[in-house]
Design a protein around this motif. Sequence first.
Motif, short mmCIF file in Angstrom:
data_model
loop_
_atom_site.label_atom_id
_atom_site.label_comp_id
_atom_site.label_asym_id
_atom_site.label_seq_id
_atom_site.Cartn_x
_atom_site.Cartn_y
_atom_site.Cartn_z
N TYR A 194 -3.64 63.94 97.55
CA TYR A 194 -2.92 64.77 96.72
C TYR A 194 -1.67 63.67 96.17
O TYR A 194 -1.65 62.63 96.47
CB TYR A 194 -2.19 65.71 97.54
CG TYR A 194 -2.78 66.64 98.19
CD1 TYR A 194 -2.92 67.90 97.38
CD2 TYR A 194 -3.46 66.75 99.38
CE1 TYR A 194 -3.68 69.21 98.01
CE2 TYR A 194 -4.26 67.69 99.86
CZ TYR A 194 -4.52 68.84 98.97
OH TYR A 194 -5.21 69.85 99.66
N LYS A 197 4.29 63.95 94.45
CA LYS A 197 5.24 65.04 94.20
C LYS A 197 4.63 66.13 95.19
O LYS A 197 5.48 66.80 95.65
CB LYS A 197 5.20 65.39 92.96
CG LYS A 197 5.79 66.34 92.58
CD LYS A 197 5.97 66.71 91.05
CE LYS A 197 6.85 68.23 90.79
NZ LYS A 197 6.82 68.29 89.45
N ALA A 198 3.55 66.36 95.36
CA ALA A 198 2.96 67.52 96.12
C ALA A 198 3.27 67.25 97.62
O ALA A 198 3.83 68.10 98.32
CB ALA A 198 1.63 67.67 95.80
N LEU A 312 0.81 71.74 101.90
CA LEU A 312 0.36 70.98 101.19
C LEU A 312 -0.75 71.41 100.07
O LEU A 312 -0.69 70.93 98.92
CB LEU A 312 -0.08 69.59 101.88
CG LEU A 312 -0.62 68.42 101.14
CD1 LEU A 312 0.40 67.82 100.42
CD2 LEU A 312 -1.17 67.50 102.07
N SER A 315 1.25 73.32 97.52
CA SER A 315 2.27 72.69 96.49
C SER A 315 1.09 71.72 95.61
O SER A 315 1.36 71.48 94.69
CB SER A 315 2.96 71.82 97.22
OG SER A 315 2.06 70.93 98.17
N GLY A 316 -0.07 71.32 96.39
CA GLY A 316 -1.14 70.38 95.61
C GLY A 316 -1.53 71.29 94.42
O GLY A 316 -1.63 70.81 93.21
N THR A 319 1.08 71.88 91.55
CA THR A 319 1.47 70.72 90.89
C THR A 319 0.26 70.40 89.90
O THR A 319 0.54 69.79 88.71
CB THR A 319 1.89 69.53 91.68
OG1 THR A 319 0.55 69.27 92.72
CG2 THR A 319 3.21 69.80 92.40
N ASP A 320 -0.99 70.55 90.59
CA ASP A 320 -2.16 70.33 89.43
C ASP A 320 -2.29 71.37 88.28
O ASP A 320 -2.55 70.83 87.33
CB ASP A 320 -3.27 70.26 90.38
CG ASP A 320 -3.46 69.29 91.34
OD1 ASP A 320 -2.60 68.19 91.00
OD2 ASP A 320 -4.33 69.13 92.34
#
Length: 320
Positions: A194, A197-198, A312, A315-316, A319-320
């Motif tokens: 990841y 940021k994530a 995670l 959030s991953g 953010t992607d």
Amino acid sequence: MTSTIDSPPPYEEVILHPKSDMYPYPPPHTMASPPPPSYSPSPGMTGYWGQSGVYPQCGGPGPGFPPTGIHTTTIPTLSAGLPTANTDMENFFSYQWDSTSIRHAFIRKVYLILTAQLAVTFSVVAVFTFVEPVKKFVIKYPGIYWASLVVYFVVYCILLCCKEPRRKFPCNLVLLGVFTLALSYMSGSISSYYSTKAVFLAMGITAVVCISVTVFCFQTKVDFTSCGGLLCIAAVLLTIIGIVTAVVLSFQYVPWLHMVYAAIGALVYTLFLVYNTQLLLGNRELAISPEEYVYGALSLYIDIVHIFFFILQVSGAATD
């Protein structure tokens, strides 16, 4: 009216010629009346001037008390042989104080071990996130990740099934250290897939969730330790949903399904964190023994790391 015979004589005649037989006066005392019975004091009692038969001296036993030198018999009562109320209350508060101090020492020990474990884990995660050669090495050789997963499960089963290693001081620390390193490597390996940021976003959200849950457990009166059966059902459902999600994602039918699974997993492990935290307190229906400090730290550590994994994923994907 009265007759002349019954009428009293004149005053002058009575004065001049008194007659004793005119009225029935009481006869004179010819002999002395017997004296009243004298006071017979008890042995050892004398009067004011050493005389017998008068009042006892001051300081002696009063009325209703046995005289000096005579043994008395004690009458047993219902409270004979029983501790007093003050003794019972003192013993009760002493026991409460001892148990409370032992429980507080146990909680401090658990959170001290947990702090050390989290420090090691997130330090490894930071290394795998910021150091590019390490990140590339993990991605290039995924076999190390699977090896760490095997070590994690083996050591976890040993700590759960065997009670002796949890109570022997050198052995439990060695097993706990091996388990922490294995799970830390797993966390770092997953984090390397990841973005930075994530990872930072997941670490921040995990910290907020864990602190909030801890404060809630120490303040609330709701007992979550009686919900163990419901949590087991939730864990089984989470496993089934995870298998279905893996199958569905392999065919790329529902791309957003993994986010739903991650959100449900984070919620379930948050409930597990509440349950395991209240087991440490000791004032609920169920509690952990103060000797099981390794098991207490282990359960909290696994819950926090799994919350981090699921957050995670969310959030991953975000953010992607």
